[in-house]
Scaffold this active site. Structure first.
Site, PDB file in Angstrom:
ATOM      1  N   HIS A   1      65.082 -29.522  90.845  1.00 17.02           N
ATOM      2  CA  HIS A   1      64.782 -30.947  91.037  1.00 17.02           C
ATOM      3  C   HIS A   1      63.999 -31.119  92.337  1.00 17.02           C
ATOM      4  O   HIS A   1      64.238 -30.407  93.319  1.00 17.02           O
ATOM      5  CB  HIS A   1      66.069 -31.766  91.078  1.00 17.02           C
ATOM      6  CG  HIS A   1      65.803 -33.239  91.031  1.00 17.02           C
ATOM      7  ND1 HIS A   1      65.472 -33.944  92.158  1.00 17.02           N
ATOM      8  CD2 HIS A   1      65.757 -34.115  90.001  1.00 17.02           C
ATOM      9  CE1 HIS A   1      65.245 -35.213  91.813  1.00 17.02           C
ATOM     10  NE2 HIS A   1      65.415 -35.339  90.516  1.00 17.02           N
TER      11      HIS A   1
ATOM     12  N   GLY B   1      67.110 -41.381  86.786  1.00 18.48           N
ATOM     13  CA  GLY B   1      67.967 -41.458  87.965  1.00 18.48           C
ATOM     14  C   GLY B   1      68.572 -42.843  88.087  1.00 18.48           C
ATOM     15  O   GLY B   1      69.572 -43.183  87.457  1.00 18.48           O
ATOM     16  N   GLY B   2      67.945 -43.695  88.900  1.00 15.96           N
ATOM     17  CA  GLY B   2      68.485 -45.014  89.226  1.00 15.96           C
ATOM     18  C   GLY B   2      68.969 -45.823  88.029  1.00 15.96           C
ATOM     19  O   GLY B   2      70.081 -46.372  88.046  1.00 15.96           O
TER      20      GLY B   2
ATOM     21  N   GLY C   1      62.304 -42.647  92.230  1.00 15.55           N
ATOM     22  CA  GLY C   1      63.032 -43.608  93.046  1.00 15.55           C
ATOM     23  C   GLY C   1      62.128 -44.566  93.807  1.00 15.55           C
ATOM     24  O   GLY C   1      62.581 -45.283  94.689  1.00 15.55           O
TER      25      GLY C   1
ATOM     26  N   SER D   1      61.287 -43.227  87.824  1.00 12.47           N
ATOM     27  CA  SER D   1      61.312 -44.687  87.651  1.00 12.47           C
ATOM     28  C   SER D   1      61.284 -45.140  86.188  1.00 12.47           C
ATOM     29  O   SER D   1      60.658 -46.135  85.851  1.00 12.47           O
ATOM     30  CB  SER D   1      60.188 -45.336  88.465  1.00 12.47           C
ATOM     31  OG  SER D   1      60.376 -45.061  89.851  1.00 12.47           O
TER      32      SER D   1
ATOM     33  N   GLU E   1      64.200 -33.138  94.638  1.00 15.81           N
ATOM     34  CA  GLU E   1      65.021 -33.352  95.847  1.00 15.81           C
ATOM     35  C   GLU E   1      65.573 -32.026  96.368  1.00 15.81           C
ATOM     36  O   GLU E   1      65.740 -31.834  97.574  1.00 15.81           O
ATOM     37  CB  GLU E   1      66.129 -34.377  95.531  1.00 15.81           C
ATOM     38  CG  GLU E   1      65.532 -35.783  95.446  1.00 15.81           C
ATOM     39  CD  GLU E   1      66.222 -36.725  94.472  1.00 15.81           C
ATOM     40  OE1 GLU E   1      67.378 -36.488  94.091  1.00 15.81           O
ATOM     41  OE2 GLU E   1      65.576 -37.726  94.098  1.00 15.81           O
TER      42      GLU E   1
ATOM     43  N   GLU F   1      58.484 -34.476  86.660  1.00 17.95           N
ATOM     44  CA  GLU F   1      58.824 -35.592  87.539  1.00 17.95           C
ATOM     45  C   GLU F   1      57.856 -35.620  88.719  1.00 17.95           C
ATOM     46  O   GLU F   1      58.052 -34.902  89.704  1.00 17.95           O
ATOM     47  CB  GLU F   1      60.259 -35.422  88.052  1.00 17.95           C
ATOM     48  CG  GLU F   1      61.288 -35.422  86.935  1.00 17.95           C
ATOM     49  CD  GLU F   1      62.653 -35.856  87.443  1.00 17.95           C
ATOM     50  OE1 GLU F   1      63.208 -36.782  86.864  1.00 17.95           O
ATOM     51  OE2 GLU F   1      63.143 -35.280  88.430  1.00 17.95           O
TER      52      GLU F   1
ATOM     53  N   ASN G   1      70.573 -38.446  85.416  1.00 17.01           N
ATOM     54  CA  ASN G   1      70.833 -37.672  86.634  1.00 17.01           C
ATOM     55  C   ASN G   1      71.459 -38.633  87.646  1.00 17.01           C
ATOM     56  O   ASN G   1      70.758 -39.451  88.238  1.00 17.01           O
ATOM     57  CB  ASN G   1      69.509 -37.093  87.160  1.00 17.01           C
ATOM     58  CG  ASN G   1      69.660 -36.395  88.496  1.00 17.01           C
ATOM     59  OD1 ASN G   1      70.774 -36.141  88.953  1.00 17.01           O
ATOM     60  ND2 ASN G   1      68.539 -36.081  89.133  1.00 17.01           N
ATOM     61  N   TRP G   2      72.773 -38.507  87.803  1.00 18.53           N
ATOM     62  CA  TRP G   2      73.479 -39.446  88.682  1.00 18.53           C
ATOM     63  C   TRP G   2      73.313 -39.097  90.163  1.00 18.53           C
ATOM     64  O   TRP G   2      73.768 -39.857  91.027  1.00 18.53           O
ATOM     65  CB  TRP G   2      74.967 -39.513  88.308  1.00 18.53           C
ATOM     66  CG  TRP G   2      75.229 -40.261  87.035  1.00 18.53           C
ATOM     67  CD1 TRP G   2      74.323 -40.975  86.301  1.00 18.53           C
ATOM     68  CD2 TRP G   2      76.490 -40.381  86.347  1.00 18.53           C
ATOM     69  NE1 TRP G   2      74.950 -41.535  85.202  1.00 18.53           N
ATOM     70  CE2 TRP G   2      76.275 -41.184  85.209  1.00 18.53           C
ATOM     71  CE3 TRP G   2      77.779 -39.876  86.585  1.00 18.53           C
ATOM     72  CZ2 TRP G   2      77.299 -41.508  84.314  1.00 18.53           C
ATOM     73  CZ3 TRP G   2      78.796 -40.194  85.691  1.00 18.53           C
ATOM     74  CH2 TRP G   2      78.557 -41.002  84.571  1.00 18.53           C
ATOM     75  N   LYS G   3      72.723 -37.939  90.443  1.00 13.63           N
ATOM     76  CA  LYS G   3      72.519 -37.522  91.844  1.00 13.63           C
ATOM     77  C   LYS G   3      73.844 -37.641  92.620  1.00 13.63           C
ATOM     78  O   LYS G   3      74.899 -37.371  92.059  1.00 13.63           O
ATOM     79  CB  LYS G   3      71.376 -38.331  92.468  1.00 13.63           C
ATOM     80  CG  LYS G   3      70.112 -38.281  91.595  1.00 13.63           C
ATOM     81  CD  LYS G   3      68.891 -38.863  92.244  1.00 13.63           C
ATOM     82  CE  LYS G   3      67.711 -38.742  91.287  1.00 13.63           C
ATOM     83  NZ  LYS G   3      66.461 -39.205  91.869  1.00 13.63           N
TER      84      LYS G   3
HETATM   85  P1  PGA Z   1      64.521 -42.165  89.253  1.00 13.80           P
HETATM   86  O1  PGA Z   1      64.917 -40.620  89.411  1.00 13.80           O
HETATM   87  O2  PGA Z   1      64.686 -42.509  87.790  1.00 13.80           O
HETATM   88  O3  PGA Z   1      65.506 -42.910  90.110  1.00 13.80           O
HETATM   89  O4  PGA Z   1      63.119 -42.321  89.693  1.00 13.80           O
HETATM   90  C1  PGA Z   1      64.522 -39.674  88.452  1.00 13.80           C
HETATM   91  C2  PGA Z   1      65.010 -38.294  88.864  1.00 13.80           C
HETATM   92  O5  PGA Z   1      64.880 -37.933  90.039  1.00 13.80           O
HETATM   93  O6  PGA Z   1      65.534 -37.523  88.040  1.00 13.80           O
END
Ligand code: PGA
Length: 248
Positions: free
Chosen positions: A95, A233-234, A173, A212, A97, A167, A8-10
């Site tokens: 998600h 994500g990251g 994050g 994470s 977010e 999640e 997930n590149w956000k």
């Molecule tokens: P993260 O994000 O790996 O940076 O914690 C995961 C996500 O929100 O899909």
């Protein structure tokens, strides 16, 4: 079921950056194929077409958010036909977010799930508790509510198009990964709720862990009960780090 490793590149990467990384990932996957895993990228909407074009049968792609209408006066939103047009086959829905920064309520998420699945796209529903909910002992209640409401409109025919990503909001994050026991407990709850909805077909729904994930913890997390993939994500923003997780 195939393990799903999803990036997930956000809100990251220009088209050129997305193309560069896609080419590096695709070249590696062609040279050393990973046949027992589905590798999936959710780029920002502006880069979905170029990532899909370069995907070369080794990657699947999808969009990070969708609006439940065919077209019309919905400034800033993206419809399912546009996802197909840009070469995507998946939609990420709910998600944390989207739920927490953009205040998406459960009923809008349900509409998005229904609309996605009615338009021949695969759908990954994200669920997870906040730290306050966890501390208040509401884990089962929150996961049960999010899954039951999200999937309430679906029958067993939709099962092959559904994935769920657990999640925990407090692990996204933050560098704080949920521990093995916490992951096994949450994934077990999710499987229970899926069985209430889909009986034995529930075992065909992949449940991904996200929060994470890194090259150093991916293998251990993937070995846990009811963990059928990872949503990253990251650590998915850089080709070698993502590939290390794909091969973990
Ligand atoms: P993260 O994000 O790996 O940076 O914690 C995961 C996500 O929100 O899909």
């Amino acid at each position: 079921m195939k393990t799903i490793i999803a990036a997930n590149w956000k809100m990251n990467k220009t088209r050129a950056q997305a193309e560069d990384m896609t080419r590096e990932v695709v070249a590696s996957l062609k040279e050393q194929p990973v046949t027992d895993r589905t590798v999936l990228i959710f780029p920002p909407a502006t880069a979905l077409d170029c990532v899909s074009k370069d995907a070369g049968n080794v990657l699947e792609t999808g969009i990070q958010n969708i609006y439940p209408a065919e077209n019309g006066a919905f400034t800033g939103e993206i419809a399912p036909c546009m996802v197909h047009d840009a070469g995507g086959s998946w939609v990420l829905v709910g998600h944390s977010e989207r739920r927490h920064i953009f205040n998406e309520p459960d009923d809008l998420i349900t509409q998005k799930v229904n609309f996605t699945l009615a338009h021949d796209l695969k759908m990954m529903l994200c669920v997870g508790e906040t730290l306050e909910e966890r501390d208040a002992g509401q884990l089962r209640q929150v996961l049960s509510r999010q899954i039951t409401s999200g999937l309430s409109g679906q029958g067993n025919a939709a099962v092959p198009s559904i994935a769920v990503a657990y999640e925990p909001v407090w692990a996204i994050g933050t560098g704080r990964t949920a521990g093995p026991a916490e992951i096994v407990e949450a994934h077990g709850i999710i499987r229970d709720v899926l069985r209430i909805l889909f009986n034995k077909d529930a075992d065909e729904v992949p449940i991904l862990y996200g929060g994470s994930v890194k090259p150093g913890n991916a293998h251990e997390i993937l070995s846990l009960d009811n963990v059928n993939g990872l949503l990253i994500g990251g650590a998915s923003l850089e080709a070698q780090s993502f590939l290390a997780i794909v091969r973990a």
